[in-house]
Design an enzyme around this catalytic site. Structure first.
Site, PDB file in Angstrom:
ATOM      1  N   LYS A 269       2.185   2.163  -4.064  1.00 56.18           N
ATOM      2  CA  LYS A 269       1.367   1.125  -4.706  1.00 56.18           C
ATOM      3  C   LYS A 269       0.468   1.723  -5.782  1.00 56.18           C
ATOM      4  O   LYS A 269      -0.730   1.474  -5.821  1.00 56.18           O
ATOM      5  CB  LYS A 269       0.532   0.409  -3.651  1.00 56.18           C
ATOM      6  CG  LYS A 269       1.376  -0.315  -2.626  1.00 56.18           C
ATOM      7  CD  LYS A 269       0.529  -1.062  -1.627  1.00 56.18           C
ATOM      8  CE  LYS A 269       1.411  -1.905  -0.739  1.00 56.18           C
ATOM      9  NZ  LYS A 269       1.544  -1.403   0.593  1.00 56.18           N
ATOM     10  N   CYS A 270       1.057   2.493  -6.660  1.00 62.48           N
ATOM     11  CA  CYS A 270       0.325   3.216  -7.700  1.00 62.48           C
ATOM     12  C   CYS A 270       0.845   2.769  -9.066  1.00 62.48           C
ATOM     13  O   CYS A 270       2.001   2.367  -9.193  1.00 62.48           O
ATOM     14  CB  CYS A 270       0.555   4.719  -7.500  1.00 62.48           C
ATOM     15  SG  CYS A 270      -0.136   5.790  -8.774  1.00 62.48           S
ATOM     16  N   GLY A 271       0.009   2.864 -10.078  1.00 66.33           N
ATOM     17  CA  GLY A 271       0.459   2.559 -11.431  1.00 66.33           C
ATOM     18  C   GLY A 271       1.599   3.455 -11.889  1.00 66.33           C
ATOM     19  O   GLY A 271       2.376   3.091 -12.768  1.00 66.33           O
TER      20      GLY A 271
END
EC number: 1.11.1.9
Length: 157
Positions: A34-36
């Protein structure tokens, strides 16, 4: 000590020695779901598909130490990577990359990769490039896209 002196546990619970990767060019990367930077899974998988037959291995290590961006269980993380990004390279069970509980492999990688970034992992998708002799050749920042590593990889293959 070198890269081949360490081991880690794959998603299926199997302990793997890094010595299994002798003679290969290896990218070690700490990942998060769930990271850019999570879309980098696509670029990593493309590199793997392109160069695996020439001796490239990619080892993904999920980590939840940065803004709680990989809080799921190992099975959830593995499914996410396969379903959303078609990941076929080896994924290991979740580890810590910083602090007293940092995985020994990451303690080694941080020490071996010289330069301004050494000593700590700043964020998800920090990438380490290891040559066929187990030497840490280069550390790439999270913002470095996998395709930007391609020329360095080709030199080592």
């Amino acid at each position: 000590m070198n890269f081949y002196d360490f081991s880690a546990v794959k998603m299926n619970g199997e302990t793997v020695s890094m010595s299994d990767y002798k003679g290969k060019v290896v990218i070690v990367v700490n990942t998060a779901s769930k990271c850019g930077f999570t879309p980098q899974f696509e670029g990593l998988e493309k590199l793997y598909e392109t160069y695996k037959d020439q001796g490239l291995e990619i080892l993904g290590f999920p980590c939840n130490q940065f803004a709680n961006q990989d809080a799921g269980e190992n099975t959830e993380i593995n499914e996410f990577c396969q379903l959303n990004y078609g990941v076929t390279f080896t994924m290991f069970q979740k580890i810590k990359v910083n602090g007293k509980e940092a995985h020994p492999l990451y303690q080694f990688l941080k020490k071996e990769a010289k330069g301004a970034l050494s000593g700590t992992i700043k964020w998800n998708f920090t990438k380490f490039l290891i040559d066929r002799d187990g030497q840490v050749i280069e550390r790439f920042a999270p913002k470095t896209e996998p395709e930007e590593m391609e020329e360095e990889i080709k030199k080592l293959l």
